[in-house]
Design a protein around this motif. Structure first.
Motif, PDB file in Angstrom:
ATOM      1  N   ARG A   1      68.081   9.880 -45.293  1.00 29.95           N
ATOM      2  CA  ARG A   1      69.210   9.738 -46.495  1.00 29.95           C
ATOM      3  C   ARG A   1      69.841  11.146 -46.635  1.00 29.95           C
ATOM      4  O   ARG A   1      68.965  11.896 -46.794  1.00 29.95           O
ATOM      5  CB  ARG A   1      68.807   9.039 -47.522  1.00 29.95           C
TER       6      ARG A   1
ATOM      7  N   GLU B   1      76.274  11.164 -41.708  1.00 23.93           N
ATOM      8  CA  GLU B   1      75.990   9.799 -41.943  1.00 23.93           C
ATOM      9  C   GLU B   1      75.020   9.673 -43.297  1.00 23.93           C
ATOM     10  O   GLU B   1      74.020  10.294 -43.381  1.00 23.93           O
ATOM     11  CB  GLU B   1      75.165   8.925 -40.889  1.00 23.93           C
TER      12      GLU B   1
ATOM     13  N   PHE C   1      74.757   1.315 -43.535  1.00 23.88           N
ATOM     14  CA  PHE C   1      73.730   2.231 -43.002  1.00 23.88           C
ATOM     15  C   PHE C   1      73.902   2.104 -41.649  1.00 23.88           C
ATOM     16  O   PHE C   1      74.513   1.061 -40.886  1.00 23.88           O
ATOM     17  CB  PHE C   1      72.203   1.677 -43.347  1.00 23.88           C
TER      18      PHE C   1
ATOM     19  N   LEU D   1      73.186   7.265 -44.547  1.00 21.11           N
ATOM     20  CA  LEU D   1      71.915   6.521 -44.450  1.00 21.11           C
ATOM     21  C   LEU D   1      71.497   5.965 -42.916  1.00 21.11           C
ATOM     22  O   LEU D   1      72.339   5.271 -42.568  1.00 21.11           O
ATOM     23  CB  LEU D   1      71.826   5.493 -45.463  1.00 21.11           C
TER      24      LEU D   1
ATOM     25  N   TYR E   1      68.775   4.141 -40.578  1.00 20.59           N
ATOM     26  CA  TYR E   1      67.618   3.456 -40.430  1.00 20.59           C
ATOM     27  C   TYR E   1      67.216   3.505 -38.736  1.00 20.59           C
ATOM     28  O   TYR E   1      67.992   3.308 -37.891  1.00 20.59           O
ATOM     29  CB  TYR E   1      68.055   2.042 -40.682  1.00 20.59           C
TER      30      TYR E   1
ATOM     31  N   LEU F   1      63.884   5.791 -42.641  1.00 23.17           N
ATOM     32  CA  LEU F   1      65.037   6.180 -43.259  1.00 23.17           C
ATOM     33  C   LEU F   1      65.506   7.625 -43.290  1.00 23.17           C
ATOM     34  O   LEU F   1      64.407   8.349 -43.570  1.00 23.17           O
ATOM     35  CB  LEU F   1      65.154   5.674 -44.625  1.00 23.17           C
TER      36      LEU F   1
ATOM     37  N   ASP G   1      72.297   1.685 -38.031  1.00 24.05           N
ATOM     38  CA  ASP G   1      71.120   1.061 -37.564  1.00 24.05           C
ATOM     39  C   ASP G   1      70.777   1.453 -36.127  1.00 24.05           C
ATOM     40  O   ASP G   1      71.590   1.345 -35.248  1.00 24.05           O
ATOM     41  CB  ASP G   1      71.301  -0.408 -37.532  1.00 24.05           C
TER      42      ASP G   1
END
Length: 489
Positions: free
Chosen positions: A103, A82, A59, A84, A86, A101, A61
Motif C-alpha cells: 500500500r 499504484e 487495487f 494498492l 495485491y 498487499l 491484482d
C-alpha cells in the motif's frame, strides 16, 4: 544456499530445526500433511479471496502472473505509484517476499498480509501484542522495500479475521519486560536463518507442543527418543536444553547428577535456570528413567466433595472464532455417568449464542456440583462469550462459576502438585498412561476442528457423532485422571 523467504522465517520462530530439515533432509521422510493443516491452507486462501472481493476499493491484482513476470510487474507498479497492489513479489539479494498487499503511503510503500486468524496475541491480562511469526514475515517485506528504496518506514499491517487492521511498528519495544524491538528480533532471526541454511549453525530437534502438526514430527520424535534428548522432560524446552547440553547431554545424565554440584551461589551454572528448577528437572529425569516409574503427589491437594461432578470441555474453531460444542460428562455419587452436549451446528452467531445459553442453563440445574476442566481455556472462553452475549448471563455469574471453590482446573493441580513419568502433561498423554483409550484413531482438538468444518459443509451426522464421541472421551479422560490423583493421596 536457498533464498530467505517469509515462510522460512515463520518456521524458524516455531522451530529452527524445521528449516534445516526442509532444506537438507530427504523429503520422503516427511509425514503426510494432516487434514487440519490442509484446512488451514484452504481457509487462508479462501479468506484472502473473500477479503479482496469485498474490499470496495480499487487495487491492482498481480496474483495470477508467473513468478518472474510478477516481480517485474510489482516493481513497475510501485514506480508508477499504484495505491494498492495485491499478490505482488519483491526481492533483493538473498531475500524474497510475496506480501499479500503493498500500500502506497507518502512517497513509499508499506507491506501487509491478510490472515485468517487474529492479528494479535491476546490473553486474560493482555489486550494484545504483535505475533512474532507474523512480525518476521512483515519485517522481511519491509526490509526488501527499504533495500529497493521504496519503503515508507519500518511499519506494516495485518488485515485479520475480525476485519481489523492491526499495525506492526517494528521500532517499538515489544513490552516493558522485552525491550528488544521487533526489528531487532527480525534481524536476529534473519542472521540465524542464514547460518542454519549455510550449514554453519547446528540445530537439534526438540519436543514441543507445536511439533504435532509438523511434517517432520515422526522423524524428530524418533531422534529425540534414541538420543535421549533432554526435551523429553516436561517444561525443559529447547532454550533450557541448549544451555545445559554441554555439561548434561541426556536424560540419563541428568538423572545421575547431584544437583547441588551445579549450584553457583544462589543460582546454578546454567543461565536462567534456578536451583529449584534444576532439582525439579533432575527428579523428572529420574522418574523417566525408572523401570516402573509411577506418578506421585509432591504436596497434598484439596479436592471438593460433591454428590455431582460436571466434567466440562469446550470445542472451538479459532479460525472462525466460533465455539461449536459444550460437552459434559455428569458423574453422580462417584459412579453413574452420562454425557450431555450442546452444539452450534452452524458457524453463526445465532447458533453459537443458542449453544452457550443451553450450556449456561445446564450449569444452573446443578448449582451444588463440582466442575472439573483441564486448562484455563474454558474460563477464558466463557468470559469472552459473556461479553459477546451479555443477555445470556451476567459477568458475575461467570466469575462465580469459575471460582476456585466451584471449578477445579486439573491441569493446574498436575503442574503444581504431581510428577509423572511422561514427556508432557497433556490430558491425552496422562490419561493414556493411566490406561484410558480414545475411541477415535486420531483424537485431537485440531482433528475436531477439521471434522466440524466437514460437518458444516456436508451435514453428515456421522461426522458430528465423531466430534461428540471425541469430546465425551476428553471428559471421561478427566474422570480417569481425577481418580488417579485421589488414589495418589
Amino acid at each position: 544456499m536457498p533464498p530467505i523467504t517469509a515462510s522460512i522465517l515463520y518456521a524458524l520462530v516455531e522451530c529452527p530445526h524445521r528449516i534445516w530439515l526442509d532444506a537438507m533432509e530427504d523429503p520422503a521422510k516427511r509425514d503426510t500433511v494432516s487434514p487440519f493443516v490442509e484446512l488451514l491452507w484452504e481457509r487462508g486462501s479462501k479468506f484472502e479471496r473473500e477479503t479482496m472481493q469485498g474490499l470496495g476499493l480499487p487495487f491492482l491484482d498481480l496474483s495470477a502472473f508467473p513468478t518472474e513476470q510478477k516481480e517485474r510487474e510489482t516493481l513497475a507498479a510501485m514506480q508508477r505509484g499504484e495505491p494498492l497492489i495485491y499478490g505482488g513479489r519483491i526481492s533483493h539479494g538473498d531475500l524474497v517476499g510475496q506480501p499479500d498487499l503493498l500500500r502506497r503511503e507518502g512517497a513509499g510503500y508499506v507491506a501487509g498480509d491478510i490472515k485468517s486468524g487474529s492479528g494479535e496475541e491476546t490473553t486474560d491480562t493482555d489486550d494484545g501484542k504483535p505475533k512474532k511469526h507474523y512480525a518476521v514475515q512483515l519485517a522481511l517485506y519491509t526490509d526488501i522495500l527499504a533495500k529497493l528504496s521504496l519503503s515508507a518506514g519500518r511499519q506494516a499491517f495485518v488485515w485479520d479475521i475480525h476485519g481489523d487492521e492491526v499495525p506492526y511498528a517494528f521500532d517499538a519495544p515489544q513490552g516493558p519486560r522485552t525491550p528488544e524491538t521487533l526489528w531487532q528480533f527480525y534481524a536476529r532471526s534473519l542472521a540465524t536463518a542464514r547460518l542454519i541454511l549455510a550449514g554453519q549453525e547446528k540445530t537439534l530437534p526438540a519436543a514441543a507442543s507445536v511439533c504435532k502438526l509438523c511434517h517432520w514430527y515422526s522423524t524428530c520424535r524418533e531422534v529425540i527418543r534414541t538420543s535421549d534428548d533432554l526435551t523429553q522432560i516436561p517444561e525443559l524446552g529447547r532454550t533450557k536444553r541448549d544451555v545445559m547440553i554441554d555439561r548434561i547431554a541426556t536424560v540419563a545424565d541428568l538423572a545421575a547428577i547431584n544437583p547441588e554440584g551445579f549450584l553457583k551461589g544462589k543460582m546454578t551454572v546454567f543461565d536462567k535456570i534456578g536451583p529449584d528448577t534444576l532439582r525439579k528437572f533432575q527428579e523428572r529425569a529420574r522418574l523417566l528413567k525408572a523401570k516402573d516409574g509411577k506418578p506421585y503427589l509432591t504436596k497434598p491437594v484439596r479436592l471438593p466433595v460433591s454428590d455431582r461432578e460436571l466434567h466440562f470441555d469446550i470445542e472451538a474453531d479459532p479460525l472462525r472464532d466460533h465455539i461449536y460444542l459444550h460437552g459434559f460428562v455428569v458423574r453422580d455419587r462417584g459412579t453413574d455417568t452420562q454425557f450431555t452436549a450442546f452444539v452450534a451446528e452452524q458457524p453463526t452467531p445465532e447458533a453459537e449464542k443458542q449453544a452457550f445459553a443451553e450450556a449456561i442453563a445446564f450449569f444452573r440445574t446443578s448449582p451444588g456440583a463440582a466442575v472439573y476442566v483441564y486448562s484455563p481455556y474454558e474460563r477464558t472462553t466463557y468470559r469472552k462469550l459473556q461479553q459477546r452475549y451479555p443477555d445470556v448471563v451476567p459477568a458475575d455469574e461467570i466469575e462465580a462459576l469459575f471460582d476456585d471453590s466451584k471449578t477445579v482446573d486439573l491441569y493446574r493441580i498436575v503442574k503444581s502438585s504431581t510428577e509423572w513419568p511422561t514427556w508432557d502433561h497433556s490430558i491425552k498423554t496422562l490419561a493414556k498412561f493411566l490406561g484410558f483409550a480414545w475411541r477415535d484413531t486420531n483424537p485431537s482438538g485440531a482433528a475436531s476442528i477439521e471434522w466440524y468444518d466437514r460437518f458444516v459443509e456436508t451435514g453428515d451426522r456421522v461426522t458430528l457423532q465423531r466430534i461428540l464421541d471425541y469430546n465425551e472421551d476428553d471428559c471421561r479422560a478427566m474422570i480417569v485422571l481425577l481418580d488417579a490423583i485421589r488414589g495418589m493421596a
